[in-house]
Design an enzyme around this catalytic site. Structure first.
Site, PDB file in Angstrom:
ATOM      1  N   THR A   1       0.372  -1.234  -0.223  1.00 31.75           N
ATOM      2  CA  THR A   1       0.027   0.094   0.166  1.00 31.75           C
ATOM      3  C   THR A   1       1.008   1.005  -0.034  1.00 31.75           C
ATOM      4  O   THR A   1       1.867   1.334   0.508  1.00 31.75           O
ATOM      5  CB  THR A   1      -1.064  -0.427   1.236  1.00 31.75           C
TER       6      THR A   1
ATOM      7  N   GLY B   1       2.952  -2.811   8.230  1.00 34.25           N
ATOM      8  CA  GLY B   1       3.203  -3.940   9.482  1.00 34.25           C
ATOM      9  C   GLY B   1       4.528  -3.719   9.778  1.00 34.25           C
ATOM     10  O   GLY B   1       5.408  -4.584   8.756  1.00 34.25           O
TER      11      GLY B   1
ATOM     12  N   GLU C   1      -6.218  -5.483   3.843  1.00 34.80           N
ATOM     13  CA  GLU C   1      -5.998  -6.952   2.923  1.00 34.80           C
ATOM     14  C   GLU C   1      -7.438  -6.991   2.173  1.00 34.80           C
ATOM     15  O   GLU C   1      -7.672  -7.827   1.571  1.00 34.80           O
ATOM     16  CB  GLU C   1      -6.363  -8.410   4.182  1.00 34.80           C
TER      17      GLU C   1
END
Ligand SMILES: CCCCCCCC/C=C\CCCCCCCCC/C=C/C(=O)SCCNC(=O)CCNC(=O)[C@H](O)C(C)(C)COP(=O)(O)OP(=O)(O)OC[C@H]1O[C@@H](n2cnc3c(N)ncnc32)[C@H](O)[C@@H]1OP(=O)(O)O
Ligand SMILES: Cc1cc2nc3c(=O)[nH]c(=O)nc-3n(C[C@H](O)[C@H](O)[C@H](O)COP(=O)(O)OP(=O)(O)OC[C@H]3O[C@@H](n4cnc5c(N)ncnc54)[C@H](O)[C@@H]3O)c2cc1C
Length: 659
Positions: free
Chosen positions: A150, A189, A432
């Site tokens: 992303t 993350g 997701e």
């Protein structure tokens, strides 16, 4: 002398005369008796380690201290892997998810992405040689990675990603660039402070042509000093609604050169001279996301189980108001309204788990055949993983919030653990693949199947027309048929809307956009059908004792009726439902609430969630709610002195100022 263990008298009573064997349900959910034993051994092994306990609740730490503390525990957990009584993979699965792991790392594991996405990406996207080069290092934690896809400007629309990887045949390297601010990776993350490597998704340019997004293995930080490498601009994005110790980060590239061999080339290649070799299917590079969508369905279900356990036990301890004038205040669980809040989510945990198990089996079967080059199952896997990820996460988030509300004021406390559970589950709606976007992917598959009369097993019902009379039968099998009719009917309505839009002169993409509301409804009905079918069929096919079968069948019936009552319009519209049928279902529903109510505590007990995993004074096994709430309040830094120094600094001058 044995110490007497306190048990709240109301909970004690709830647990008396349980008509079924709780352990049998525990084994059923764990996947067998041995699995239960293994899980318990693992939990004891991890939870008995004093070094993994919190000195103070996380809420009282600063953002940076929280991260450091959770990283300390995360690393300690990794050191414990080698001696774990369960296998490594089993231990990792337990530590990364919402169960055991969340007892130690309450707001996310800083190393999670390494196991949940980085290693799966290497396995799914790397060649045998590439795996040989990096996988062992990754397993040994010599390197820690993340999955960087992303960007600040794009998350959903992958074709719009801006990060460029341009092949230079002279040096046989790719040059990585972030051509604009919006091209910065944003969200991955573990990227902020933890990871030193990443699988980076970037637009591949070779011979002057863009070949779409591809995965690249990129080193981000020096392996010794952890300093960012030249041309790498990396940092953390700041506090979020939840998951605050999962250090989501940003990442930019200023002409960073990496060897050609760092394109993960299992599915597509760039040869030394820059020739591009296409994959057999252009969506194979999306495989890592498919894996996570599948495991997220299981994960949100565990979170929902936690929320329901907390709320159910609390609701049997809590006494409030008057039911019968003059009588003792009742347990709030005795209000039908409270049962209506808590028993559907309780039942849903079973439906979701059984559906997620089916999806997991499909994932493994499809993956095995794709390894042999057979792509036939991929569209069904994509369709079903999108559908269940979207349904389970959005329903679980609503249910968790209902559970919180069902605990009144105490549910609003941080220590109730609802905020963290909600923070985790609601994140799954977005990450997701944002759910709306996934619903539209599902709809695309449904419309295509219905029109072309061809599709995988999960959509076969759209090809095979129902035979026989379309009467309404309210047995579970009959109810499944109603769901099927709704799913077919809503796809037909969506197709009619698309055709109507075309007739109005809309171009195909506009016709699609103007039918989105119907398309999403159709996709949701399809997902619901799958859960309902999984629930009913799994119980039929399982070897359960009569008492366990009886209680699970009641939960199943309650759940499948609950969704009809919630969306009765669809059933009137597509399944021939009449007013009398609805009234009959309504009365069956309230009968089921009353029938299940006495077993609610026994059912949540059978989830076998240890107090440390529930992490809530409201949900502890012993029901000692009020004492535990007081104990939690005592931990507040504001309670360490009777008069806080801020009184002297601010309040006292105000009080004396005669305003
Ligand atoms: C040692 C191992 C130990 C294991 C330990 C595991 C432990 C697990 C335990 C617990 C897990 C706990 C989990 C909790 C932690 C989770 C952390 C989460 C971190 C989050 C990460 C992220 O969010 S990563 C970024 C995710 N991003 C997205 O999902 C983006 C969403 N967008 C898309 O997917 C696509 O763009 C979209 C599908 C929207 C459309 O793509 P596009 O390229 O535009 O395609 P289009 O032109 O529309 O073509 C459609 C065409 O392609 C088919 N298709 C699309 N996607 C796929 C796919 N993925 N697979 C197959 N096919 C696909 C689609 O059906 C169309 O087909 P046709 O109709 O044309 O036939
Ligand atoms: C906790 C968390 C962890 C994450 N971890 C990672 C990670 O590890 N790695 C990583 O790469 N990413 C990660 N992400 C990013 C995540 O994958 C994206 O946020 C997600 O895919 C949504 O994309 P977006 O933010 O661009 O939303 P957008 O696509 O901008 O969505 C905004 C709105 O537009 C709507 N919308 C967009 N497109 C359409 C369409 N075609 N039709 C209809 N409506 C549309 C959406 O439904 C939504 O309502 C994480 C995100 C979160 C919240």
């Amino acid at each position: 002398m044995t110490k007497e263990i306190y048990e709240n008298p109301d909970l004690k009573k709830e647990r008396q005369n349980c008509p079924f064997n709780k352990e049998e349900i525990t084994n059923f959910l764990d996947g067998g008796k041995e699995k239960t034993t293994e899980r318990r051994q693992l939990e004891t092994y991890i939870l008995s380690d004093e070094q993994l306990k919190d000195a103070v609740p996380m809420e009282y730490l600063s953002h940076a201290d929280k991260y450091a503390e959770e990283l300390r525990k995360s690393c300690l957990l990794m050191h414990k892997l080698a001696d774990s009584p369960a296998g490594q993979v089993q231990t990792l699965r337990a530590l990364m998810g919402a169960g055991l792991g969340s007892a130690i790392l309450k707001e996310g594991n800083p190393i999670a992405l390494h196991y949940v996405m980085f290693i799966p990406a290497l396995m799914g996207q790397g060649t045998v040689e590439q795996q040989a080069k990096w996988l062992e290092k990754a397993y040994n934690l010599n390197i820690i990675g993340t999955y960087a896809q992303t960007e600040l400007g794009h998350g959903t629309f992958l074709r719009g990603l801006e990060t460029k990887a341009t092949y230079d045949p002279v040096t046989k390297e790719f040059v990585l660039e972030s051509p604009s601010l919006t091209a910065y990776k944003w969200w991955p993350g573990s990227l902020g402070k933890t990871a030193n490597y990443a699988v980076v998704m970037a637009q591949l340019y070779t011979k002057g042509k863009c070949e779409g997004i591809h995965p690249f293995m990129v080193q981000l930080r020096d392996e010794e000093t952890h300093e960012p490498l030249p041309g790498i601009l990396v940092g953390e994005i700041g506090p979020k609604l939840g998951m605050n110790t999962n250090d989501n980060g940003y990442l930019g590239f200023d002409k960073v050169r990496i060897p050609r061999e760092q394109l993960l080339m299992k599915h597509s290649q760039v040869l030394e001279d820059g020739t591009y070799v296409k994959p057999t299917n252009s969506k194979l590079s999306y495989g890592t996301m498919v894996f996570v969508r599948v495991v997220v369905c299981q994960d949100v279900t565990v979170n929902l189980r936690k929320a329901v356990t907390i709320a159910t036990r609390y609701s049997c301890v809590r006494r409030q108001s008057e039911l019968k004038p003059g009588d003792r205040e009742p347990q709030v669980m005795d209000y039908q309204a409270q049962q209506h809040k808590l028993l559907p989510p309780l039942a849903a945990t079973f439906g979701f788990q059984l559906a997620a198990d089916h999806l997991w089996n499909l994932y493994n079967t499809a993956n095995n055949s794709m390894e042999q080059g057979d792509m036939e199952l991929l569209p069904d896997l994509h369709g079903l993983s999108c559908a269940l990820k979207a349904l389970c996460s959005s329903e679980a988030a609503n249910f968790v919030e209902t559970c919180r509300q069902s605990c009144g004021g105490h549910g609003y406390m941080s220590c109730s653990n609802f905020p963290r559970i909600y923070g985790q589950v609601t994140a799954a709606i977005t990450y997701e693949g944002e759910n709306t976007v996934l619903w539209l992917q599902v709809a695309r598959y449904l419309v295509k199947t219905r029109k072309e009369k061809s599709g995988g097993l999960s959509v076969k019902y759209l090809i095979d027309e129902e035979k026989g009379p379309r009467t309404v039968d309210t047995t579970p099998e009959g109810i499944v048929k109603l769901y099927r009719r709704v799913a077919v009917g809503l796809v037909d309505i969506a197709i009619a809307e698309l055709e109507n839009n075309s007739r109005k002169g809309y171009a195909p993409h506009d016709a699609w956009n103007h039918a989105a509301v119907h398309l999403i409804k159709a996709a949701q009905a399809h997902a619901r059908l799958f859960v309902v079918e999984s629930f009913v069929d799994s119980l039929k096919g399982s070897r359960l004792s009569a008492p366990v079968r009886a209680i699970l069948s009641q939960l199943c019936e309650l759940f499948i009726i609950y969704w009809i009552l919630d969306r009765s319009g669809d059933f009137f519209l597509c399944a021939n439902l009449k007013k009398e049928d609805l009234l009959q279902l309504n009365s069956k529903y309230v009968q089921l609430l009353a029938a299940i109510r006495p077993q609610a505590v026994n059912i949540v007990d059978s989830f076998d969630l240890r107090d440390e995993i529930l992490g809530s004074p409201l949900g502890c096994w012993d029901g000692n709610v009020y004492q535990r709430l007081f104990d939690e309040a005592a931990k507040s830094p504001l309670n360490q002195k009777n008069v806080h120094e801020s009184f002297h600094k601010y309040l006292k001058p105000l009080l004396k100022s005669n305003l």
